[in-house]
Write a protein that holds these residues in place. Sequence first.
Motif, short mmCIF file in Angstrom:
data_model
loop_
_atom_site.label_atom_id
_atom_site.label_comp_id
_atom_site.label_asym_id
_atom_site.label_seq_id
_atom_site.Cartn_x
_atom_site.Cartn_y
_atom_site.Cartn_z
N ILE A 232 52.70 -70.77 -37.97
CA ILE A 232 51.29 -71.13 -38.13
C ILE A 232 50.60 -70.21 -39.15
N ALA A 233 51.28 -69.12 -39.52
CA ALA A 233 50.78 -68.32 -40.64
C ALA A 233 51.19 -68.93 -41.96
N SER B 61 46.46 -74.24 -40.04
CA SER B 61 45.42 -75.25 -39.85
C SER B 61 44.06 -74.65 -40.16
N PRO B 62 43.15 -75.45 -40.74
CA PRO B 62 41.79 -74.95 -40.96
C PRO B 62 41.03 -74.68 -39.68
N TYR B 63 41.57 -75.14 -38.54
CA TYR B 63 40.90 -74.92 -37.25
C TYR B 63 41.44 -73.71 -36.50
N GLN B 64 42.36 -72.95 -37.11
CA GLN B 64 42.87 -71.73 -36.48
C GLN B 64 42.21 -70.51 -37.12
N PHE B 65 41.85 -69.55 -36.28
CA PHE B 65 41.36 -68.25 -36.74
C PHE B 65 41.95 -67.22 -35.79
N ILE B 66 42.88 -66.42 -36.31
CA ILE B 66 43.65 -65.48 -35.49
C ILE B 66 43.06 -64.08 -35.64
N THR B 67 42.67 -63.47 -34.53
CA THR B 67 42.03 -62.15 -34.60
C THR B 67 42.98 -61.01 -34.24
N SER B 68 44.25 -61.30 -34.12
CA SER B 68 45.21 -60.26 -33.75
C SER B 68 46.02 -59.83 -34.98
N TRP B 69 47.15 -60.49 -35.24
CA TRP B 69 48.06 -60.10 -36.30
C TRP B 69 49.12 -61.19 -36.40
N GLN B 70 49.80 -61.23 -37.52
CA GLN B 70 50.99 -62.07 -37.61
C GLN B 70 52.14 -61.28 -37.00
N GLY B 71 53.05 -61.98 -36.33
CA GLY B 71 54.04 -61.33 -35.49
C GLY B 71 54.93 -60.31 -36.16
N ASP B 72 55.07 -60.37 -37.49
CA ASP B 72 55.94 -59.42 -38.18
C ASP B 72 55.24 -58.10 -38.49
N PHE C 56 37.89 -55.75 -41.74
CA PHE C 56 38.50 -56.99 -41.25
C PHE C 56 38.05 -58.13 -42.15
N ARG C 57 39.02 -58.90 -42.61
CA ARG C 57 38.71 -60.15 -43.32
C ARG C 57 39.87 -61.10 -43.11
N PHE C 58 39.59 -62.39 -43.28
CA PHE C 58 40.63 -63.38 -43.13
C PHE C 58 41.28 -63.68 -44.47
N GLY C 59 42.60 -63.83 -44.46
CA GLY C 59 43.31 -64.31 -45.63
C GLY C 59 43.21 -65.82 -45.73
N THR C 60 43.89 -66.39 -46.70
CA THR C 60 43.80 -67.83 -46.91
C THR C 60 44.37 -68.63 -45.75
N HIS D 285 43.89 -67.79 -42.60
CA HIS D 285 43.03 -67.46 -41.45
C HIS D 285 43.71 -66.49 -40.48
N PHE D 286 44.58 -65.64 -41.04
CA PHE D 286 45.09 -64.47 -40.32
C PHE D 286 44.42 -63.24 -40.92
N PRO D 287 44.30 -62.15 -40.16
CA PRO D 287 43.63 -60.97 -40.69
C PRO D 287 44.39 -60.30 -41.83
N VAL D 288 43.63 -59.82 -42.79
CA VAL D 288 44.14 -58.87 -43.78
C VAL D 288 43.70 -57.51 -43.27
N GLN D 289 44.65 -56.64 -42.93
CA GLN D 289 44.30 -55.42 -42.22
C GLN D 289 45.36 -54.35 -42.44
N SER D 290 45.01 -53.12 -42.15
CA SER D 290 45.98 -52.03 -42.22
C SER D 290 46.82 -52.02 -40.95
N MET D 291 48.07 -51.62 -41.10
CA MET D 291 48.98 -51.51 -39.96
C MET D 291 49.43 -50.06 -39.85
N HIS D 292 49.40 -49.55 -38.63
CA HIS D 292 49.57 -48.12 -38.38
C HIS D 292 50.82 -47.85 -37.54
N VAL D 293 51.24 -46.61 -37.56
CA VAL D 293 52.22 -46.09 -36.62
C VAL D 293 51.48 -45.17 -35.66
N VAL D 294 51.65 -45.42 -34.37
CA VAL D 294 50.98 -44.61 -33.34
C VAL D 294 52.04 -43.96 -32.46
#
Length: 406
Positions: free
Chosen positions: A144-145, A150-161, A357-361, A363-372
Motif C-alpha cells: 500500500i506504500a 490509495s488517495p484515501y489512505q493516510f498513514i501516521t506510523s511508518w512503512q514496514g521497512d 512530519f509531512r506526507f510523501g506522494t 501518503h506515508f510519512p517522510v520522517q527521520s528514523m532513529h536507533v534507540v
Amino acid sequence: MTGTWNKAKGAIAVAVAAMGCAATAAGAQGAAPAAAAGAAPIRIGFIGELSGSTAGVGQDQLDGFKLLVERNGRKLGGYPIQLIKEDSQMKPEVANQVARRLIEREKVSIITGVSFSNVMMAVHKTITDKEVFLIGSNAGPSQIAGAQCSPYQFITSWQGDQAAEAIGKYAQEKGYKRVVTMAPNYQAGKDTVAGFKRFYTTPVVDEVYTSLSQLDFAAELSQIAAAKPDAVFAFFPGGLGIAFAKQYAQAGLMKTLPLLSVFTVDALSLPAIGDAAVGMVSGSFWAPDFDNAASKNFVQAFEAKYKRIPSNYAAQSYDAAQLLDSAIAKVNGKVDDKKAFAAALKAADFKSVRGNFRFGTNHFPVQSMHVVQVAKDAQGRNSLKTLATPLKDYQDAYQGLCKMKS
C-alpha cells in the motif's frame, strides 16, 4: 498548534491549559462554527487487535487516540465524534467483516487503527474502494506504500521497512560481519527483513521465519547459538516480543550475542522482560525521551492518565488523532467533502510528537528514523533513549511505485 478562530462565528475556548498541550488543541486550524455544538457526531471506526497475545498493540493505539479525543471533550476539530471500536482478533477474515459493518451499518466516514499488516492487506481495499478515509496508525505494508496505494489512505506510523533500515545501517556501521535475522512469517516480517538487508549489505548468515502465533523459540535459539553469528536482528511485536526476548536472555545469549531489533523491545514489552533488556537496541521513529514540546506534553499526559510509559503505538495513534483534529477543523466538519478533506489531511498541519512530519506522494510519512537503546530513565524505569539517527528526513523505498499524483 492553536488556530485563529473565526470571530464572526463566535470564539470557542479550548480548554487544554491543564494538560500543557496548547500546541495540539482542538480546532488546531481553521474555524469551527458555533453550530458545531449541535452537530451530529462524525462517526469514526477503530479497528485494532484488542484480544490475544498481541492485544497490547491495539490497546495502546486506542489509548493514544482517545487521549486527545477525551481531552477535547470527545471532539476533533471542534466537532463531536462517535468512536466505534472493533476487535479484529488478528484474523483477516474477521477484520474484513468488521470493516464492512463499520462502513455499511455504522456509516462511518473514517476508519483508524489497524495493527498488523495481514489485517491491513485484508481491509485496505474494502475501505478505500468505498471512499472511506483510512487513517492507519500502525501497519504499513509495502504494497500500500507502492502500487496499491490509495488517495484515501493516510498513514501516521511508518512503512514496514523503515525502522529496520535504520538498524541495518547501524549494524553495517558497527562492522558486524555475520548476522542472523528472525521474524514472523507474514508481510510485516518479510518487509522488516527486506528493510534490514537494504542497508546491511553483507549477506546474512540465515533468515529464520516463525509462525505468527509461535511463542516458544527454543529450537530457533539453539540453531542461532550453533551458528555463532556476530549479532541477531529480530522483529517480534507485542506479546511475541516479550516471549522472544525473555527466552533469548534465559538462553544466555543476551550477554554474549548482541540483539538488534525493531518493535520487539518497547514500552509494552519492557516491564515483562525486565533488566535483561537493558542495552538492547531497536529502530524507531520516536522514543519517550524526545526533546520537543509536543512529545513531552504527550508523554506527560499519557502517563498521568494511564499510569504507564507510552509506546510508539500510542504515539503514532495520538498523531492520527492530531491529524484528524487539524483536518476536520479545516473543512468545518464537512468530512463528506472528500476532495477538501483529503487536501486537509495531506497538509498534515499539526505538531507531531516526532518533530517534523509531512506526507510523501504515497501518503506515508517522510520522517527521520532513529536507533534507540533500552536504559534506565530518571525514575529508574526501563525505557528507551535515543542513541543515533541513521536516516534523516527519509521517505520509504516504495513511494516511486505509487502512481498517485498527490
